[in-house]
Design a protein around this motif. Structure first.
Motif, PDB file in Angstrom:
ATOM      1  N   GLY A 386       0.865  -1.178   0.000  1.00  0.00           N
ATOM      2  CA  GLY A 386       0.000   0.000   0.000  1.00  0.00           C
ATOM      3  C   GLY A 386       0.897   1.222   0.000  1.00  0.00           C
ATOM      4  O   GLY A 386       2.097   1.090   0.263  1.00  0.00           O
ATOM      5  N   PRO A 387       0.321   2.385  -0.271  1.00  0.00           N
ATOM      6  CA  PRO A 387       1.150   3.603  -0.316  1.00  0.00           C
ATOM      7  C   PRO A 387       1.703   4.000   1.053  1.00  0.00           C
ATOM      8  O   PRO A 387       2.629   4.797   1.146  1.00  0.00           O
ATOM      9  N   ASN A 388       1.151   3.441   2.124  1.00  0.00           N
ATOM     10  CA  ASN A 388       1.665   3.721   3.467  1.00  0.00           C
ATOM     11  C   ASN A 388       1.367   2.509   4.349  1.00  0.00           C
ATOM     12  O   ASN A 388       0.718   1.552   3.897  1.00  0.00           O
ATOM     13  N   ALA A 389       1.830   2.580   5.597  1.00  0.00           N
ATOM     14  CA  ALA A 389       1.675   1.424   6.487  1.00  0.00           C
ATOM     15  C   ALA A 389       0.197   1.149   6.758  1.00  0.00           C
ATOM     16  O   ALA A 389      -0.235  -0.010   6.785  1.00  0.00           O
ATOM     17  N   THR A 390      -0.583   2.203   6.935  1.00  0.00           N
ATOM     18  CA  THR A 390      -1.993   2.033   7.284  1.00  0.00           C
ATOM     19  C   THR A 390      -2.731   1.257   6.197  1.00  0.00           C
ATOM     20  O   THR A 390      -3.484   0.322   6.482  1.00  0.00           O
ATOM     21  N   GLU A 391      -2.477   1.636   4.942  1.00  0.00           N
ATOM     22  CA  GLU A 391      -3.196   0.953   3.853  1.00  0.00           C
ATOM     23  C   GLU A 391      -2.649  -0.449   3.601  1.00  0.00           C
ATOM     24  O   GLU A 391      -3.408  -1.373   3.287  1.00  0.00           O
ATOM     25  N   ALA A 392      -1.337  -0.616   3.735  1.00  0.00           N
ATOM     26  CA  ALA A 392      -0.770  -1.965   3.553  1.00  0.00           C
ATOM     27  C   ALA A 392      -1.342  -2.903   4.613  1.00  0.00           C
ATOM     28  O   ALA A 392      -1.697  -4.051   4.332  1.00  0.00           O
ATOM     29  N   GLN A 393      -1.475  -2.376   5.844  1.00  0.00           N
ATOM     30  CA  GLN A 393      -2.024  -3.201   6.926  1.00  0.00           C
ATOM     31  C   GLN A 393      -3.485  -3.571   6.630  1.00  0.00           C
ATOM     32  O   GLN A 393      -3.890  -4.722   6.761  1.00  0.00           O
ATOM     33  N   ALA A 394      -4.261  -2.589   6.186  1.00  0.00           N
ATOM     34  CA  ALA A 394      -5.673  -2.863   5.888  1.00  0.00           C
ATOM     35  C   ALA A 394      -5.779  -3.901   4.765  1.00  0.00           C
ATOM     36  O   ALA A 394      -6.602  -4.826   4.827  1.00  0.00           O
ATOM     37  N   ASN A 395      -4.942  -3.766   3.748  1.00  0.00           N
ATOM     38  CA  ASN A 395      -4.988  -4.717   2.625  1.00  0.00           C
ATOM     39  C   ASN A 395      -4.616  -6.128   3.074  1.00  0.00           C
ATOM     40  O   ASN A 395      -5.224  -7.111   2.654  1.00  0.00           O
ATOM     41  N   ALA A 396      -3.609  -6.225   3.942  1.00  0.00           N
ATOM     42  CA  ALA A 396      -3.180  -7.550   4.395  1.00  0.00           C
ATOM     43  C   ALA A 396      -4.293  -8.216   5.212  1.00  0.00           C
ATOM     44  O   ALA A 396      -4.600  -9.400   5.018  1.00  0.00           O
ATOM     45  N   TYR A 397      -4.941  -7.446   6.107  1.00  0.00           N
ATOM     46  CA  TYR A 397      -5.994  -8.059   6.930  1.00  0.00           C
ATOM     47  C   TYR A 397      -7.245  -8.374   6.108  1.00  0.00           C
ATOM     48  O   TYR A 397      -7.977  -9.309   6.430  1.00  0.00           O
ATOM     49  N   LYS A 398      -7.481  -7.623   5.027  1.00  0.00           N
ATOM     50  CA  LYS A 398      -8.594  -7.962   4.143  1.00  0.00           C
ATOM     51  C   LYS A 398      -8.347  -9.356   3.543  1.00  0.00           C
ATOM     52  O   LYS A 398      -9.237 -10.199   3.459  1.00  0.00           O
ATOM     53  N   LEU A 399      -7.094  -9.591   3.176  1.00  0.00           N
ATOM     54  CA  LEU A 399      -6.715 -10.890   2.610  1.00  0.00           C
ATOM     55  C   LEU A 399      -6.824 -11.998   3.668  1.00  0.00           C
ATOM     56  O   LEU A 399      -7.331 -13.089   3.388  1.00  0.00           O
ATOM     57  N   VAL A 400      -6.373 -11.682   4.886  1.00  0.00           N
ATOM     58  CA  VAL A 400      -6.475 -12.652   5.995  1.00  0.00           C
ATOM     59  C   VAL A 400      -7.932 -13.067   6.185  1.00  0.00           C
ATOM     60  O   VAL A 400      -8.248 -14.251   6.350  1.00  0.00           O
ATOM     61  N   ASP A 401      -8.830 -12.068   6.155  1.00  0.00           N
ATOM     62  CA  ASP A 401     -10.230 -12.350   6.467  1.00  0.00           C
ATOM     63  C   ASP A 401     -10.914 -13.210   5.413  1.00  0.00           C
ATOM     64  O   ASP A 401     -11.975 -13.778   5.664  1.00  0.00           O
ATOM     65  N   GLY A 402     -10.307 -13.317   4.236  1.00  0.00           N
ATOM     66  CA  GLY A 402     -10.875 -14.186   3.206  1.00  0.00           C
ATOM     67  C   GLY A 402     -10.444 -15.641   3.349  1.00  0.00           C
ATOM     68  O   GLY A 402     -10.944 -16.516   2.640  1.00  0.00           O
ATOM     69  N   ILE A 403      -9.499 -15.895   4.249  1.00  0.00           N
ATOM     70  CA  ILE A 403      -8.960 -17.252   4.375  1.00  0.00           C
ATOM     71  C   ILE A 403      -9.756 -18.030   5.417  1.00  0.00           C
ATOM     72  O   ILE A 403     -10.035 -17.526   6.503  1.00  0.00           O
ATOM     73  N   ASP A 404     -10.128 -19.233   5.042  1.00  0.00           N
ATOM     74  CA  ASP A 404     -10.974 -20.060   5.896  1.00  0.00           C
ATOM     75  C   ASP A 404     -10.102 -21.157   6.508  1.00  0.00           C
ATOM     76  O   ASP A 404      -9.817 -22.169   5.871  1.00  0.00           O
ATOM     77  N   TRP A 405      -9.671 -20.910   7.742  1.00  0.00           N
ATOM     78  CA  TRP A 405      -8.795 -21.890   8.425  1.00  0.00           C
ATOM     79  C   TRP A 405      -9.004 -21.766   9.941  1.00  0.00           C
ATOM     80  O   TRP A 405      -8.257 -21.090  10.633  1.00  0.00           O
TER      81      TRP A 405
END
Ligand code: AMP
Ligand code: GLY
Length: 423
Positions: A386-405
């Motif tokens: 992401g362009p900064n830490a805040t957006e990179a963090q949000a993008n990573a957790y969006k991806l985490v939330d799609g994982i079913d484990w």
């Protein structure tokens, strides 16, 4: 050219992903790889302790470059017989790998070259180590000399904890690794890591990162191999990076060359930064895991010529190009890690790759037909930019939330320092 990559973690998945993109790479062999690396190269099984066997395989498969991911084969000296056989290696010689393999060795290099680091005592005698701790008091840091899978360091906040750690070392809790002990001054400040590629003579900076070693949110609970990381590390501003290069890394390279052990490969400096002044906490002689994953996300250049230059020399002519984006990775681990955990649970909902900004690197996984199973403690590295830490963090957790484990967990605050700085 054909390339062999050794290792099975998230670090190696990220390296394989980057190496496989190189037009210079014909066949990438990965030994042993993991559930995420099948499509990036050819998995082979290899006993890395059998150095002659590794050389023979390289000859047989026409392998011209071996990239060693983890520290154990490096400290064990795998690079030496490969180089003697004329095969390029990304990774230091056995002698130079002592920078990670022995804390005493590194402290002595620091002494000789006047490198800023914590004051220390070095002991082979149990009673003398205890007496030193009694005299110094706490907080104080106790370190087994040798490789101890990240468990050989105790940051003791009380004298009793320090004495107990000394007893553990000398009672054999770390085997031979604890037969010598370094007792260190407790450093304060902010921890960060800086990576340098080295060709024996030259070093080029190769990115900064910060990781989260504790298992729980708010940096609580037991230490782990790392629950997440991000790059760049805001605390390492340009002036501090220059100081790390001039005061720590250049003298190290000179000291190593002077003793006939020139260092090549990646030098990973673990640092404490106090008011812009860096001190060396430790060296590793390989990429960090998961720090490597965020570095590879940001590296725009072809990595293969860079890895080759570390072995062949000429690194001073290499210019690595980096994305100005921030990258952040969240480790998903098996419930129970870093203690006991179950193996064999199934992971669903993994994103289909092809998107260079949002990637799940695998660590402790295996692929059985089309199913991905968890077979390790640290299992997935969910990575986004992401362009900064805040957006990179949000993008990573969006991806985490799609994982079913359901059998896995992660920290929810990876990157908190960097995000706090931005708000
Ligand atoms: P090491 O394996 O030497 O990196 O140590 C593991 C962790 O212990 C480091 O990442 C630091 O968080 C901490 N640590 C090591 N040495 C010191 C020190 N001298 N002062 C404070 N913390 C330390
Ligand atoms: N993440 C810490 C390490 O690789 O040593």
């Amino acid at each position: 050219m054909n390339i062999l990559l050794i290792g099975s973690g998230g670090r190696e998945h990220a390296l394989a992903w980057k190496i496989a993109q190189s037009p210079l790479c014909d066949t990438l062999f990965i030994a042993p790889g993991n559930g995420g690396t099948h499509d990036l190269g050819e998995h082979i099984s290899l006993n890395v302790e059998d150095h002659a066997g590794v050389v023979a395989l390289c000859k047989l498969q026409n392998i011209e470059l071996v990239v060693v991911g983890p520290e154990i084969p490096l400290v064990d000296g795998l690079a030496d017989p490969l180089r003697e056989a004329g095969i390029a290696v990304f990774g230091p010689s056995k002698l130079a790998a002592q920078l990670e393999g022995s804390k005493v060795f590194t402290k002595e290099v620091c002494d000789r070259m006047n490198i800023p680091t914590a004051g220390y005592g070095h002991f082979t005698n149990h009673a003398e180590a205890r007496a030193y701790v009694e005299a110094q008091g706490a907080p104080i840091v106790i370190k087994a000399d040798g490789l101890a899978a990240g468990k050989g360091v105790t940051v003791a906040m009380t004298r009793d904890d320090a004495l107990a750690a000394i007893d553990d070392c000398f009672d054999g809790a770390f085997g031979d690794a604890g037969a010598e002990v370094v007792v260190e001054e407790f450093l304060t400040g902010e921890e960060a890591s800086m990576f340098f590629l080295c060709d024996g003579t030259n070093a080029i900076p190769f990115g900064t990162a910060q990781d989260h070693k504790r298992v729980g949110d708010g940096d609580t609970g037991p230490n782990t191999g790392g629950m997440g990381a991000y790059s760049p590390a805001p605390v390492l501003d340009d002036a501090t990076q220059n100081r790390v290069m001039d005061e720590i890394v250049k003298p190290t390279l000179k000291g190593m060359a002077d003793m006939g052990a020139p260092f090549s490969g990646v030098l990973y400096a673990g640092l404490m930064i106090d008011n812009g002044a860096p001190k060396l906490i430790e060296y590793n002689v390989r990429f960090g895991d998961p720090e490597c994953q965020v570095l590879m996300m940001r590296l725009e250049s072809d990595i293969v010529p860079i890895l080759l230059a570390c072995d062949k020399g000429g690194l001073s002519d290499v210019q690595a190009q980096w994305s100005s984006d921030f990258a952040l990775t969240v480790v998903m681990a098996a419930n129970g890690y870093p203690g006991n955990y179950e193996k064999g649970s199934q992971i669903n909902g993994l994103p289909v790759t092809g998107d260079k900004q949002n990637l799940v690197f695998h660590a402790g996984t295996q692929r059985v037909e089309k199913v991905i199973q968890a077979v390790g403690g640290r299992v997935l590295n969910v990575t986004a930019t992401g362009p900064n830490a805040t957006e990179a963090q949000a993008n990573a957790y969006k991806l985490v939330d799609g994982i079913d484990w359901p059998e896995g967990f992660c920290r929810r605050d990876i990157g908190w320092r960097a995000v706090e700085r931005e708000s």
